[in-house]
Design a protein around this motif. Structure first.
Motif: not given
Length: 94
Positions: A64, A70-71, A66-67
């Motif tokens: 989770l 980025r979000i 990395h995501h």
């Protein structure tokens, strides 16, 4: 999945400790812990291993992180874009 929950998750992941993450986010530990538990509940899996000296990311948390970063970067970029558009659309002052 709320932005607040993602911000809380990233802070705990980077700090490795709820107390330090709470200081960084300028909140107390109980709501921060509730954010993490709510996110884990929503995803249906633990994201951290609770260890004596803090929190360690589990493979699910690693997946989770990395995501989430980025979000949050996209949310910041969107806010910057809107602010720039607002500045550009203001009528000139005399």
């Amino acid at each position: 999945m709320s932005i607040t929950h993602l911000q809380s998750f990233v802070a705990v992941a980077e700090e490795g400790h709820v107390g330090r993450a709470a200081l960084r986010l300028h909140i107390t530990q109980p709501p921060l812990s509730r954010h993490i538990l709510a996110l884990e509940d929503e995803l249906g899996t633990p994201l951290f291993e609770r260890v004596p000296r803090g929190m360690r990311l589990l493979p699910t948390g690693e997946a989770l992180l990395h995501h989430a970063r980025r979000i949050l970067a996209e949310v910041d970029a969107a806010a910057d874009t809107v602010r720039a558009a607002a500045r550009d659309s203001r009528p000139p002052t005399s």
